[in-house]
Scaffold this motif. Structure first.
Motif, mmCIF file in Angstrom:
data_model
loop_
_atom_site.group_PDB
_atom_site.id
_atom_site.type_symbol
_atom_site.label_atom_id
_atom_site.label_comp_id
_atom_site.label_asym_id
_atom_site.label_seq_id
_atom_site.Cartn_x
_atom_site.Cartn_y
_atom_site.Cartn_z
ATOM 1 N N UNK A 73 0.829 -1.205 0.000
ATOM 2 C CA UNK A 73 0.000 0.000 0.000
ATOM 3 C C UNK A 73 0.866 1.259 0.000
ATOM 4 N N UNK A 74 1.949 1.261 0.757
ATOM 5 C CA UNK A 74 2.855 2.413 0.786
ATOM 6 C C UNK A 74 3.537 2.603 -0.566
ATOM 7 N N UNK A 75 3.943 1.516 -1.193
ATOM 8 C CA UNK A 75 4.565 1.625 -2.511
ATOM 9 C C UNK A 75 3.568 2.120 -3.558
ATOM 10 N N UNK A 76 2.302 1.755 -3.416
ATOM 11 C CA UNK A 76 1.272 2.258 -4.328
ATOM 12 C C UNK A 76 1.090 3.765 -4.160
ATOM 13 N N UNK A 77 1.161 4.253 -2.927
ATOM 14 C CA UNK A 77 1.075 5.697 -2.675
ATOM 15 C C UNK A 77 2.268 6.403 -3.321
ATOM 16 N N UNK A 78 3.469 5.842 -3.135
ATOM 17 C CA UNK A 78 4.664 6.428 -3.753
ATOM 18 C C UNK A 78 4.499 6.532 -5.274
ATOM 19 N N UNK A 86 14.580 3.620 -9.062
ATOM 20 C CA UNK A 86 15.825 3.570 -9.828
ATOM 21 C C UNK A 86 16.853 2.770 -9.049
ATOM 22 N N UNK A 87 17.901 2.374 -9.732
ATOM 23 C CA UNK A 87 18.975 1.634 -9.072
ATOM 24 C C UNK A 87 19.784 2.517 -8.139
ATOM 25 N N UNK A 88 19.769 3.839 -8.380
ATOM 26 C CA UNK A 88 20.548 4.760 -7.561
ATOM 27 C C UNK A 88 20.012 4.773 -6.128
ATOM 28 N N UNK A 89 20.895 4.501 -5.198
ATOM 29 C CA UNK A 89 20.509 4.499 -3.791
ATOM 30 C C UNK A 89 20.643 5.907 -3.230
ATOM 31 N N UNK A 90 19.654 6.333 -2.453
ATOM 32 C CA UNK A 90 19.654 7.629 -1.772
ATOM 33 C C UNK A 90 19.641 8.813 -2.734
ATOM 34 N N UNK A 91 19.099 8.600 -3.925
ATOM 35 C CA UNK A 91 18.988 9.694 -4.876
ATOM 36 C C UNK A 91 17.732 10.511 -4.623
ATOM 37 N N UNK A 92 17.533 11.561 -5.398
ATOM 38 C CA UNK A 92 16.352 12.406 -5.227
ATOM 39 C C UNK A 92 15.073 11.636 -5.554
ATOM 40 N N UNK A 93 13.988 12.030 -4.896
ATOM 41 C CA UNK A 93 12.710 11.346 -5.137
ATOM 42 C C UNK A 93 11.535 12.231 -4.755
ATOM 43 N N UNK A 94 10.422 11.951 -5.412
ATOM 44 C CA UNK A 94 9.202 12.691 -5.096
ATOM 45 C C UNK A 94 8.658 12.282 -3.744
ATOM 46 N N UNK A 95 8.811 10.998 -3.399
ATOM 47 C CA UNK A 95 8.268 10.515 -2.130
ATOM 48 C C UNK A 95 8.927 9.204 -1.748
ATOM 49 N N UNK A 96 9.245 9.088 -0.478
ATOM 50 C CA UNK A 96 9.785 7.854 0.075
ATOM 51 C C UNK A 96 9.003 7.559 1.347
ATOM 52 N N UNK A 97 8.385 6.398 1.405
ATOM 53 C CA UNK A 97 7.641 5.957 2.587
ATOM 54 C C UNK A 97 8.269 4.661 3.078
ATOM 55 N N UNK A 98 8.739 4.653 4.319
ATOM 56 C CA UNK A 98 9.394 3.480 4.891
ATOM 57 C C UNK A 98 8.719 3.078 6.188
ATOM 58 N N UNK A 99 8.430 1.785 6.311
ATOM 59 C CA UNK A 99 7.911 1.266 7.579
ATOM 60 C C UNK A 99 9.076 1.224 8.558
ATOM 61 N N UNK A 100 8.967 1.982 9.633
ATOM 62 C CA UNK A 100 9.995 1.973 10.671
ATOM 63 C C UNK A 100 9.736 0.857 11.669
ATOM 64 N N UNK A 101 8.518 0.829 12.180
ATOM 65 C CA UNK A 101 8.129 -0.141 13.204
ATOM 66 C C UNK A 101 6.733 -0.660 12.904
#
Length: 162
Positions: A73-78, A86-101
């Motif tokens: 669901x979070x990836x669908x929002x993104x 993209x393969x680039x790690x930590x590059x610019x992005x419109x939105x990043x949603x990560x489950x912390x806990x």
């Protein structure tokens, strides 16, 4: 039902508007009246320095979704907000949603690591998380307050409330 904490970050296409839209979208995943948000912060990018600063925050809510359904669901929002994977790690992005806990669960499989693998060292996660849950103890037994003591703000600033 589980209490979850989700990190939000954006540095492209009006980052504050991206975060506001994501917060609205999270309401569809939350048990009614359980959704709350930290203040927003402006932080330096973790990756390449030649990208805009990030707007970051954390949201907390109760959900009935399984961890993997929540990830989907979070990836669908993104994607709905223009995220390009993209393969680039930590590059610019419109939105990043990560489950912390996800409650007190610890999960590690090919798609998902909970608690989030980098959360213990990232000021743009720890400080907004502490705004929501200052007494939080991670599933490993580490108090959030101890992590904050060891984590400098690295020039991060709290944005005015909107």
């Amino acid at each position: 039902m589980k209490r979850v904490f989700v990190a939000l970050g954006a540095n492209l296409n009006d980052p504050e508007a991206q975060i506001r839209a994501a917060r609205q979208a999270l309401a569809a995943l939350a048990v009614p009246a359980s959704l709350c948000h930290s203040p927003l912060y402006l932080s330096r990018p973790m990756g390449p320095a030649d990208q805009p600063a990030y707007v970051n925050g954390v949201s907390a809510f109760d959900t009935r979704l399984s961890p993997h359904a929540l990830l989907d669901a979070l990836q669908a929002i993104e994607l709905a907000q223009g995220r390009e994977r993209k393969d680039e790690r930590w590059g610019p992005r419109t939105l990043d949603l990560d489950i912390l806990l996800y409650g007190d669960q610890q999960i590690e499989d090919e798609r998902l690591t909970i608690p989030h693998y980098g959360m213990k060292q990232r000021e743009f996660v720890l400080y907004p998380l502490a705004d929501l849950a200052p007494e939080l103890v991670l599933p490993c037994g580490t108090p959030l307050a101890r992590l904050l003591r060891d984590c400098p703000q690295n020039g991060m600033t709290r944005l005015p409330a909107q």
